[in-house]
Design a protein around this motif. Structure first.
Motif, mmCIF file in Angstrom:
data_model
loop_
_atom_site.group_PDB
_atom_site.id
_atom_site.type_symbol
_atom_site.label_atom_id
_atom_site.label_comp_id
_atom_site.label_asym_id
_atom_site.label_seq_id
_atom_site.Cartn_x
_atom_site.Cartn_y
_atom_site.Cartn_z
ATOM 1 N N ASN A 204 24.475 -14.164 30.245
ATOM 2 C CA ASN A 204 25.104 -13.499 29.487
ATOM 3 C C ASN A 204 26.122 -14.117 28.710
ATOM 4 O OD1 ASN A 204 23.643 -10.873 29.842
ATOM 5 N ND2 ASN A 204 24.830 -11.058 31.844
ATOM 6 N N CYS A 205 25.690 -15.290 28.241
ATOM 7 C CA CYS A 205 26.671 -16.213 27.691
ATOM 8 C C CYS A 205 25.667 -16.889 26.528
ATOM 9 C CB CYS A 205 27.273 -17.308 28.702
ATOM 10 S SG CYS A 205 28.409 -18.370 28.061
ATOM 11 N N GLU A 206 25.987 -16.702 25.288
ATOM 12 C CA GLU A 206 25.325 -17.234 24.128
ATOM 13 C C GLU A 206 26.081 -18.376 23.504
ATOM 14 O OE1 GLU A 206 24.299 -14.369 21.052
ATOM 15 O OE2 GLU A 206 23.269 -16.026 19.947
ATOM 16 N N VAL A 207 25.122 -19.611 23.485
ATOM 17 C CA VAL A 207 25.728 -20.748 22.812
ATOM 18 C C VAL A 207 25.737 -20.351 21.331
ATOM 19 C CG1 VAL A 207 25.320 -23.070 22.018
ATOM 20 C CG2 VAL A 207 25.129 -22.364 24.524
ATOM 21 N N THR A 208 26.781 -20.577 20.688
ATOM 22 C CA THR A 208 27.305 -20.276 19.230
ATOM 23 C C THR A 208 27.019 -21.504 18.486
ATOM 24 O OG1 THR A 208 29.385 -19.793 19.927
ATOM 25 C CG2 THR A 208 28.062 -18.109 19.505
ATOM 26 N N GLY A 209 27.647 -22.750 19.010
ATOM 27 C CA GLY A 209 27.811 -23.925 18.297
ATOM 28 C C GLY A 209 27.744 -25.028 19.023
ATOM 29 N N ILE A 210 27.490 -26.212 18.707
ATOM 30 C CA ILE A 210 27.424 -27.437 19.571
ATOM 31 C C ILE A 210 28.704 -28.449 18.852
ATOM 32 C CG2 ILE A 210 26.302 -29.391 20.155
ATOM 33 C CD1 ILE A 210 23.842 -27.933 20.364
ATOM 34 N N ARG A 211 29.688 -28.908 19.678
ATOM 35 C CA ARG A 211 30.583 -29.267 19.018
ATOM 36 C C ARG A 211 30.511 -30.953 19.124
ATOM 37 N NH1 ARG A 211 36.903 -28.307 21.077
ATOM 38 N NH2 ARG A 211 36.631 -26.162 20.403
ATOM 39 N N VAL A 221 29.869 -27.109 24.184
ATOM 40 C CA VAL A 221 29.223 -26.147 23.404
ATOM 41 C C VAL A 221 30.271 -24.954 23.315
ATOM 42 C CG1 VAL A 221 26.844 -26.874 23.956
ATOM 43 C CG2 VAL A 221 28.206 -25.339 25.731
ATOM 44 N N GLU A 222 30.222 -24.234 22.124
ATOM 45 C CA GLU A 222 30.805 -23.130 21.856
ATOM 46 C C GLU A 222 30.019 -21.992 22.417
ATOM 47 O OE1 GLU A 222 34.026 -23.209 20.408
ATOM 48 O OE2 GLU A 222 33.977 -25.114 19.111
ATOM 49 N N THR A 223 30.603 -20.798 23.205
ATOM 50 C CA THR A 223 30.001 -19.938 23.575
ATOM 51 C C THR A 223 30.577 -18.872 23.257
ATOM 52 O OG1 THR A 223 30.802 -19.563 25.721
ATOM 53 C CG2 THR A 223 29.059 -21.438 25.448
ATOM 54 N N SER A 224 29.774 -17.729 23.349
ATOM 55 C CA SER A 224 30.271 -16.299 23.387
ATOM 56 C C SER A 224 31.432 -16.190 24.392
ATOM 57 C CB SER A 224 29.274 -15.251 23.591
ATOM 58 O OG SER A 224 28.680 -15.320 24.959
ATOM 59 N N ARG A 225 31.734 -16.915 25.480
ATOM 60 C CA ARG A 225 32.555 -16.832 26.329
ATOM 61 C C ARG A 225 33.467 -18.134 26.338
ATOM 62 N NH1 ARG A 225 29.068 -14.831 31.556
ATOM 63 N NH2 ARG A 225 30.903 -15.256 32.892
ATOM 64 N N GLY A 226 33.571 -18.573 25.257
ATOM 65 C CA GLY A 226 34.682 -19.568 24.958
ATOM 66 C C GLY A 226 34.003 -21.263 24.682
ATOM 67 N N PHE A 227 34.937 -21.952 24.627
ATOM 68 C CA PHE A 227 34.320 -23.220 24.486
ATOM 69 C C PHE A 227 34.089 -24.198 25.712
ATOM 70 C CE2 PHE A 227 35.294 -28.022 24.257
ATOM 71 C CZ PHE A 227 34.358 -28.462 23.444
ATOM 72 N N ALA A 238 13.469 -23.165 24.430
ATOM 73 C CA ALA A 238 11.859 -22.773 23.862
ATOM 74 C C ALA A 238 11.992 -22.142 22.409
ATOM 75 C CB ALA A 238 11.679 -21.502 24.744
ATOM 76 N N GLY A 239 11.778 -21.145 22.230
ATOM 77 C CA GLY A 239 11.363 -20.599 20.817
ATOM 78 C C GLY A 239 12.680 -20.657 19.796
ATOM 79 N N HIS A 240 13.791 -20.655 20.571
ATOM 80 C CA HIS A 240 15.008 -20.913 19.813
ATOM 81 C C HIS A 240 15.780 -22.424 19.497
ATOM 82 C CE1 HIS A 240 15.197 -16.560 20.040
ATOM 83 N NE2 HIS A 240 16.234 -16.565 19.244
ATOM 84 N N SER A 241 14.813 -23.248 20.025
ATOM 85 C CA SER A 241 15.085 -24.699 19.880
ATOM 86 C C SER A 241 15.727 -25.260 18.602
ATOM 87 C CB SER A 241 13.904 -25.629 20.488
ATOM 88 O OG SER A 241 13.790 -25.306 21.762
ATOM 89 N N SER A 242 14.773 -24.635 17.564
ATOM 90 C CA SER A 242 15.187 -24.927 16.025
ATOM 91 C C SER A 242 16.682 -24.555 15.838
ATOM 92 C CB SER A 242 14.276 -24.451 14.975
ATOM 93 O OG SER A 242 13.169 -25.016 15.232
ATOM 94 N N VAL A 243 16.749 -23.527 16.353
ATOM 95 C CA VAL A 243 18.053 -22.657 15.946
ATOM 96 C C VAL A 243 19.301 -23.411 16.703
ATOM 97 C CG1 VAL A 243 19.400 -20.548 16.354
ATOM 98 C CG2 VAL A 243 17.257 -20.446 15.608
ATOM 99 N N VAL A 244 19.102 -23.775 18.042
ATOM 100 C CA VAL A 244 19.990 -24.414 18.803
ATOM 101 C C VAL A 244 20.357 -25.751 18.041
ATOM 102 C CG1 VAL A 244 20.841 -25.337 21.017
ATOM 103 C CG2 VAL A 244 19.773 -23.002 20.718
ATOM 104 N N MET A 245 19.305 -26.350 18.005
ATOM 105 C CA MET A 245 19.301 -27.901 17.408
ATOM 106 C C MET A 245 20.023 -27.865 16.046
ATOM 107 S SD MET A 245 18.452 -30.088 19.675
ATOM 108 C CE MET A 245 18.190 -31.482 19.183
ATOM 109 N N ALA A 246 19.999 -26.821 15.168
ATOM 110 C CA ALA A 246 20.451 -26.813 13.899
ATOM 111 C C ALA A 246 22.187 -26.781 14.115
ATOM 112 C CB ALA A 246 20.132 -25.554 13.337
ATOM 113 N N MET A 247 22.612 -26.087 15.398
ATOM 114 C CA MET A 247 23.974 -26.063 15.432
ATOM 115 C C MET A 247 24.534 -27.704 15.610
ATOM 116 S SD MET A 247 24.083 -23.289 18.386
ATOM 117 C CE MET A 247 23.391 -21.540 18.326
ATOM 118 N N ALA A 248 23.563 -28.754 15.808
ATOM 119 C CA ALA A 248 24.287 -29.927 16.010
ATOM 120 C C ALA A 248 23.697 -30.945 14.781
ATOM 121 C CB ALA A 248 23.453 -30.567 17.331
#
Lengths: 416, 99
Positions: A204-211, A221-227, A238-248
């Motif tokens: 229950n902790c979503e990665v929202t950014g890669i610093r 990583v920035e997450t819904s529960r802090g950095f 998996a299916g969200h790899s493009s989304v997570v990699m786009a953060m970097a």
């Protein structure tokens, strides 16, 4: 970690099974880790486990947006095989099968790996020469695979209809060490074993950014529960790899498609093996619960919706009904979709990225479950040593730039 | 099954169409001038967004023509379709349509 054994089961039974403890902790994220893995599916958990076990890196967090094993690990058709055509793929998938064979003992958790065989059916001359080529290529690579005549196919899997159909079965390629494993148990077994070695699994902790720092290297990583600070970040999303990699800021050679599967009502043991047919597009096996597990194709368009159109599943059921006529009376219990990240050459990417400290394990497309142990194993090696294992060295991101594609597209069990 | 509005033929079921991948990826004007990385970007790297996606469809079993669509990849809702050669409509945000 409480060790599971027959004796332990007996001892706890005497106490009414009231003394069992949760199998992994539910920790708060620490401020800093040596390695953060994004995505607590089978691949991510396996990577964390092997980081701790083989590389002594235990200050590791696995960060998961939902719950562990709730993505494609819990949505696949649980098939294990390694009969891939090319040397690179055979090496990778055979590495996984070898780990599957001892996995329950290694994890002290029954992953229910069942080497019941994977049988790929040939319906025409093209299938026959293509599968025979696979058989020979596999055997050169030390992967078991053998050609069966139609009569041998019928003998190995009696429920099959080999004659009275539009495309009669003329033979098949059988990998006897292939089979199935219990998908949830794989995630739970790796989670339990990783947790007991000190890995934090943070659900229950979503990665929202890669610093990234001034040098461009990953800082955390920035997450819904802090950095969360991290020296290294491994993306296994998996299916969200493009989304997570786009953060970097990394653009990936990936497209995410819905892939559907469905199961029937549970019945008594009626289907002894895994059967796949590319030509009429069906694959089927029976789970230990008794359900017929049936895989459909991908939908035509990219999507993150985790569902697809009925005509895709219906098309597969047409083939199943022709292949195994007795299943025409089965009722389907439920169907679902998973989001699979597909590369242009249908082979995965397990590699370093242009961003220092950022690693990626993705592109498993329609067939990642079978590779779970091997994938986690070589990904852990890549992260720990900052250099790929010999087995995953060909599976780089740069192969698309340099032209060294591993074109397994035609070697998939069924066309997607 | 999706219902897709072909700009020429109107609303038709998905099975009449063939998906054509991400839209607005122009073939390089001077291919021999490209670096390997630029070729990889053209051939292989894709946006693959979670949200609005500009994509090509071909009305295979209708007029046979390519057109573009804006679709929300979370809900699969088509925000709009438009003819090939037209620029991507300036629409952003969520679809607000049926899920």
């Amino acid at each position: 970690m409480q060790k599971f054994s027959g004796f332990e089961l007996f001892r706890r039974a005497l106490g009414g099974h009231k003394s069992w403890q949760p199998q992994w902790r539910n920790p708060e994220p620490k401020a800093e880790y040596d390695v953060v893995i994004v995505g607590a599916g089978g691949h991510g958990l396996a990577a964390a486990y092997y980081l701790a076990k083989e590389h002594g890196i235990t200050n590791v967090a696995v960060i998961e947006r939902g719950w562990l094993g709730g993505g494609n690990t819990g949505r696949n058709t649980t098939i294990v095989r390694s009969n891939y055509l090319f040397d690179e793929s055979a090496g990778l998938y055979e590495h996984a099968v070898k780990l599957w064979e001892g996995l329950s003992q290694d994890l002290n958790y029954n992953v229910m790996y069942s080497a019941r065989g994977v049988l790929m059916l040939a319906h025409n001359h093209h299938d026959e020469i293509s599968f025979k080529r696979h058989v020979h290529a596999n055997r050169l690579n030390g992967v078991d695979n053998e050609w069966l005549t139609a009569e041998q196919v019928k003998e190995f899997c009696p429920p099959l209809n080999i004659k009275s159909m539009r495309y009669p079965i003329i033979g098949g390629a059988l990998q006897r060490r292939g089979g199935t494993a219990r998908h949830d148990a794989v995630a739970w077994g790796y989670a339990r074993a990783a947790d007991s070695r000190g890995v934090d699994i943070i659900q229950n902790c979503e990665v929202t950014g890669i610093r990234r720092g001034p040098s461009g290297a990953v800082e955390g990583v920035e997450t819904s529960r802090g950095f969360i600070r991290a020296k290294k970040v491994g993306v296994s999303a998996a299916g969200h790899s493009s989304v997570v990699m786009a953060m970097a800021g990394v653009r990936m050679p990936l497209e995410s498609y819905p892939l559907q599967a469905l199961v029937s009502e549970p019945v008594k043991p009626a289907f002894p093996t895994v059967v796949m047919s590319n030509t009429i597009h069906a694959y089927i096996s029976q789970s230990d619960k008794g359900e017929m597990v049936i895989g459909a194709g991908t939908d035509a368009y990219t999507s993150y919706s985790q569902r697809g159109a009925l005509h895709i599943a219906s098309h597969t059921l047409d083939a199943i009904c022709e292949l195994v006529p007795q299943f025409r009376r089965l009722r389907m219990l439920r169907n679902w979709g998973g989001i699979v990240d597909v590369t242009p050459d249908r082979s995965p990417i397990i590699a370093k990225t242009p961003v220092p400290g950022l690693y990626v394990n993705c592109g498993w497309g329609t067939g990642g479950f079978k590779a779970t142990p091997g994938s986690g194993h070589v990904f852990a090696h890549t992260i720990a040593r900052d250099t790929p294992h010999a087995i995953n060295a060909p599976f780089t991101l740069e192969r698309f730039r340099d032209g060294f594609l591993i074109d397994e597209a035609a070697a998939a069990a069924v066309a997607h | 099954m999706l219902i897709i509005t072909c700009p020429w033929c109107g609303a038709r079921p998905e099975v009449e169409f063939r998906y054509g991948g991400e839209a607005h990826i122009a073939r390089p004007a001077d291919p021999s001038a490209l670096t390997d990385q630029e070729w990889a970007d053209f051939l292989y790297n894709r946006t693959n967004p979670k949200g609005l996606h500009a994509e090509r469809w071909r009305h295979m079993h209708g007029c046979g023509r390519y057109f573009n669509a804006l679709r929300d990849t979370v809900s699969d809702f088509f925000v709009t379709t438009y003819k090939a050669g037209e620029p991507r409509p300036d629409i952003d945000g969520s679809s607000g349509g049926n899920p």
